[in-house]
Design an enzyme around this catalytic site. Structure first.
Site: not given
Ligand code: UD1
Length: 421
Positions: A22-23, A93, A117, A122, A308, A330, A400
């Site tokens: 999926k990701n 998202r 969320c 996030r 995950d 995380v 999902r």
């Molecule tokens: C992706 C995955 C999700 C997985 C996560 C962590 C997809 C579609 N989803 O989510 O399944 O659980 O990676 O492996 O690939 N953060 C910030 N600012 C930002 C972006 C992120 O502070 O602009 C923080 C988030 O709050 C979190 C951390 O960074 O604490 C990691 O999040 P992130 O890797 O961005 O998760 P996603 O990409 O949303």
């Protein structure tokens, strides 16, 4: 709303084919927006998030064709809108992934902010700041990110925090930027790597793939010739079925998967007492009828233990021998499954970002509620060993991200059925 009813007690055994990730599918479908020619993407999983992505692209005027084998052909030449509306971003998202490609190729994007969320705040500040640094003009107004840009300019981006979709958005944008972009502290998740390989197949010039420094030499056009690309297998789906088998003392073989991207998870399963054998594209797990031993895990970006898979290990520890300590680094709030597991008889104490799980002799079936995708998977896993029936409500979360979960678990001998609303 559909529900799942699971009767615990069956020891899982047999073979299963793992679906595409999926990701990886989500960013790759978003990246098709960068292509001049139609692109064909294969090994697409049958998931609600994929339907949402197709709807999102479709509403922008993009032409999508799906064949019976779930190959999707995407032709973005008919695009007539650059909007990702709230009602779609709210349910997924990852819709934010269209931001980078839209700005880079069309110089315009209007993407709803994802909002709250269940698993933490996030934010998407790293996505936005990176694009601003590349020259985009971005305002956040009325719950929308509005972006305008001429051709983006390559630059050095040092990500404040490791972010998977943030790295992906900036990687896609940089592929069409003028000059060289260097992304430091980039996420190294296999799904980021898969996206980079896809972009290179379309003509991008990305090096450092699989490391935390990605170097992208921007090109003027991508996808001048049509290509086909198969998505990599889903490591989280793989890990989830391995745990489902482990918790029941079972023995399974998973095919069409990739053991080389699951090191941290396989190590923990071995520690839990599983006998694991692997080939290039398969994994066998055998518990020889034994109960798992409790294991401690600490989530962190790849290649460390994935967030995950945290909920599923929490469920396994709930009936394991001993005490397992689960530390989530995380997402601050990713423990919504614990209350539900407690309702099934689990002994779990939550202290800040740590869950202390003391294995109990048995769990008992109960009505429980899904709160997010992986939390739901942990409830299904717990239900497989619980005494009696467990009714898992709000399974739209599961749909999902898990391709035909009840069919796959039935195939392994579980007693599970879907009850329509
Ligand atoms: C992706 C995955 C999700 C997985 C996560 C962590 C997809 C579609 N989803 O989510 O399944 O659980 O990676 O492996 O690939 N953060 C910030 N600012 C930002 C972006 C992120 O502070 O602009 C923080 C988030 O709050 C979190 C951390 O960074 O604490 C990691 O999040 P992130 O890797 O961005 O998760 P996603 O990409 O949303």
């Amino acid at each position: 709303m559909d529900k799942l009813i699971i009767t615990g007690g069956a020891r899982l055994s047999g073979e299963l084919r793992i679906s595409g990730a999926k990701n990886a599918a989500l960013p790759i479908l978003a990246a098709t927006l960068l292509s001049q020619s139609p692109v064909s993407v294969g090994n697409i999983p049958h998931l609600h998030d994929i339907t949402t992505t197709m709807e999102l692209l479709g509403r922008m005027g993009v032409d999508l064709t799906v064949d019976e084998k779930m190959n999707i052909e995407v032709d973005s030449s008919t695009i007539n809108s650059f909007v990702a509306p709230y009602e779609l971003v709210r349910t997924m998202r990852a819709s934010i992934l269209v931001l980078g490609p839209l700005v880079a190729r069309f110089g315009e994007a209007h993407v709803s902010l994802p909002g709250g969320c269940a698993i933490g705040s996030r934010p998407v500040d790293i996505h936005i700041n990176g694009l601003i640094k590349m020259g985009a003009d971005i305002t956040v107004e009325n719950g929308f990110i509005h972006a305008k840009a001429g051709r983006l300019q390559g630059c050095r981006l040092v990500l404040e925090q490791i972010t998977v979709t943030g790295t992906e958005n900036l990687l896609m944008a940089a592929a069409l930027a003028e000059g060289t972009t260097i992304i430091e502290n980039a996420a190294k998740e296999p799904e980021v790597t898969d996206l980079a390989h896809f972009l290179n197949k379309m003509g991008a010039k990305i090096t450092g793939i699989g490391t935390d420094v990605l170097v992208i030499e921007g090109v003027e056009k991508l996808g001048v010739d049509s290509i086909h690309y198969d998505i990599l297998p889903d490591r989280i789906e793989t890990g989830t079925y391995l745990i489902a088998a482990a918790i029941t003392g079972g023995s399974i073989k998973l095919k069409n998967t990739r053991p080389d991207i699951l090191d941290a998870v396989l190590e923990k399963l071995v520690e839990a007492g599983a006998d694991i054998t692997t080939g290039k594209d398969w994994i066998k797990l055998d518990m020889h009828g034994k109960k798992p031993k409790a294991v401690s895990v600490r989530t962190s970006p790849y290649p460390a233990f994935p967030t995950d898979m945290q909920a599923q290990f929490t469920a396994m520890n709930a009936i394991a021998d001993g005490v397992g300590i689960i530390t989530e680094t995380v997402f601050e709030n990713r423990f919504m499954h614990i209350q539900e597991l407690q309702r099934m008889g689990a002994d779990i104490k939550l202290e800040s970002n740590t869950a202390i799980v003391t294995g109990v002799k048995k769990l008992t079936g109960a009505p429980v509620m899904s709160t997010d995708l992986r939390a739901s998977a942990s409830l299904v896993i717990a239900a497989l060993v619980a005494e009696g029936d467990t009714l898992v409500d709000r399974i739209y979360h599961i749909d999902r991200g898990y391709d035909h979960i009840e069919e796959k678990l039935s195939q392994l001998g579980a007693t599970i059925r879907r009850v329509p609303r």
